[in-house]
Scaffold this motif. Structure first.
Motif, PDB file in Angstrom:
ATOM      1  N   ALA A  14       0.958  -1.069  -0.249  1.00 53.50           N
ATOM      2  CA  ALA A  14       0.017   0.309  -0.278  1.00 53.50           C
ATOM      3  C   ALA A  14       0.611   1.063   0.266  1.00 53.50           C
ATOM      4  O   ALA A  14       0.486   2.767  -0.105  1.00 53.50           O
ATOM      5  N   THR A  15       2.246   1.329   0.129  1.00 55.35           N
ATOM      6  CA  THR A  15       3.202   2.157  -0.011  1.00 55.35           C
ATOM      7  C   THR A  15       3.724   2.289  -1.273  1.00 55.35           C
ATOM      8  O   THR A  15       4.169   3.783  -1.851  1.00 55.35           O
ATOM      9  N   LYS A  16       2.467   1.902  -2.513  1.00 55.65           N
ATOM     10  CA  LYS A  16       3.345   2.082  -3.667  1.00 55.65           C
ATOM     11  C   LYS A  16       1.500   2.402  -4.665  1.00 55.65           C
ATOM     12  O   LYS A  16       1.148   1.778  -3.810  1.00 55.65           O
ATOM     13  N   VAL A  17       2.143   2.961  -5.516  1.00 57.51           N
ATOM     14  CA  VAL A  17       1.101   3.793  -6.365  1.00 57.51           C
ATOM     15  C   VAL A  17       1.590   2.894  -7.655  1.00 57.51           C
ATOM     16  O   VAL A  17       2.421   4.123  -8.106  1.00 57.51           O
ATOM     17  N   THR A  18       0.392   2.578  -8.494  1.00 57.48           N
ATOM     18  CA  THR A  18       0.935   2.532 -10.154  1.00 57.48           C
ATOM     19  C   THR A  18       0.129   3.777 -10.668  1.00 57.48           C
ATOM     20  O   THR A  18      -1.070   3.869 -11.140  1.00 57.48           O
ATOM     21  N   VAL A  19       0.586   4.447 -11.636  1.00 60.41           N
ATOM     22  CA  VAL A  19      -0.317   5.807 -12.332  1.00 60.41           C
ATOM     23  C   VAL A  19       0.155   5.624 -13.147  1.00 60.41           C
ATOM     24  O   VAL A  19       1.231   5.122 -14.386  1.00 60.41           O
ATOM     25  N   THR A  51       7.772   6.126 -19.723  1.00 64.26           N
ATOM     26  CA  THR A  51       6.428   5.555 -20.514  1.00 64.26           C
ATOM     27  C   THR A  51       5.965   5.700 -19.931  1.00 64.26           C
ATOM     28  O   THR A  51       5.218   6.432 -18.696  1.00 64.26           O
ATOM     29  N   GLN A  52       4.330   5.140 -20.050  1.00 66.17           N
ATOM     30  CA  GLN A  52       3.111   5.360 -19.992  1.00 66.17           C
ATOM     31  C   GLN A  52       2.582   5.252 -18.480  1.00 66.17           C
ATOM     32  O   GLN A  52       1.353   4.621 -19.047  1.00 66.17           O
ATOM     33  N   SER A  53       3.669   4.578 -17.611  1.00 62.91           N
ATOM     34  CA  SER A  53       3.484   4.200 -16.116  1.00 62.91           C
ATOM     35  C   SER A  53       3.877   4.491 -15.139  1.00 62.91           C
ATOM     36  O   SER A  53       5.361   4.823 -15.877  1.00 62.91           O
ATOM     37  N   LYS A  54       4.148   4.912 -14.024  1.00 61.62           N
ATOM     38  CA  LYS A  54       4.996   4.959 -13.340  1.00 61.62           C
ATOM     39  C   LYS A  54       5.172   4.610 -12.456  1.00 61.62           C
ATOM     40  O   LYS A  54       3.386   4.902 -11.404  1.00 61.62           O
ATOM     41  N   VAL A  55       5.175   3.499 -11.215  1.00 61.70           N
ATOM     42  CA  VAL A  55       4.732   3.789  -9.632  1.00 61.70           C
ATOM     43  C   VAL A  55       6.060   4.393  -9.076  1.00 61.70           C
ATOM     44  O   VAL A  55       7.142   5.131  -9.532  1.00 61.70           O
ATOM     45  N   VAL A  56       4.850   4.898  -8.015  1.00 64.45           N
ATOM     46  CA  VAL A  56       5.462   6.100  -6.943  1.00 64.45           C
ATOM     47  C   VAL A  56       5.291   5.514  -5.581  1.00 64.45           C
ATOM     48  O   VAL A  56       4.770   4.902  -5.456  1.00 64.45           O
ATOM     49  N   PRO A  57       6.263   5.378  -5.172  1.00 63.31           N
ATOM     50  CA  PRO A  57       7.077   4.423  -4.477  1.00 63.31           C
ATOM     51  C   PRO A  57       7.006   5.851  -2.739  1.00 63.31           C
ATOM     52  O   PRO A  57       6.796   6.693  -3.376  1.00 63.31           O
ATOM     53  N   ASN A  58       7.455   4.575  -1.782  1.00 63.19           N
ATOM     54  CA  ASN A  58       6.972   5.982  -0.587  1.00 63.19           C
ATOM     55  C   ASN A  58       6.307   6.617  -0.509  1.00 63.19           C
ATOM     56  O   ASN A  58       6.590   7.379   0.509  1.00 63.19           O
ATOM     57  N   LEU A  59       5.424   6.194   0.119  1.00 61.44           N
ATOM     58  CA  LEU A  59       3.886   7.045   0.073  1.00 61.44           C
ATOM     59  C   LEU A  59       3.397   6.637   1.396  1.00 61.44           C
ATOM     60  O   LEU A  59       3.789   5.144   1.799  1.00 61.44           O
TER      61      LEU A  59
END
Length: 114
Positions: A14-19, A51-59
């Motif tokens: 849950a600390t990572k979000v894929t946009v 790329t057309q996707s990004k994993v945002v970490p450390n949330l």
């Protein structure tokens, strides 16, 4: 600019979000901006993506975030920010034991473990 922007927390972390988004043909790089829900554009954290996707970490799992995406057309030109796409906080898991109340032979027993 980007379309069909979505942001989803990873079920396994849950600390990572894929946009993800759909980009235009002329945009070959993008930026994702994010911050606590309701943040002002320009005050968020910006990550570049090729790329057309990004994993945002450390949330923080317990915080709700807003995400925006824009195309970088060239060094001096960007599309408008598309968003906000909100990702809700994940409530902490209740690990307290399940308890029940039972009446046996006319006597009430409280906080019994099933």
């Amino acid at each position: 600019g980007p379309t069909n922007v979505s942001a989803v927390r990873l079920a396994t972390d849950a600390t990572k979000v894929t946009v993800t988004w759909v980009g235009t043909i002329d945009g070959n790089s993008w930026q994702v901006q994010y911050g606590n829900a309701g943040f002002t554009i320009g005050s968020g954290t910006i990550l570049a993506s090729s790329t057309q996707s990004k994993v945002v970490p450390n949330l923080l799992a317990t915080v709700s975030y807003d995400f925006y995406v824009r195309s970088n057309c060239d060094a001096n030109q960007n599309s408008a920010w598309v968003g906000p796409i909100n990702v809700a906080s994940v409530q902490s898991i209740d690990n307290s034991p399940a308890l029940m109340t039972a009446t046996i032979a006319g006597v009430q027993y409280n906080t019994m473990v099933p």
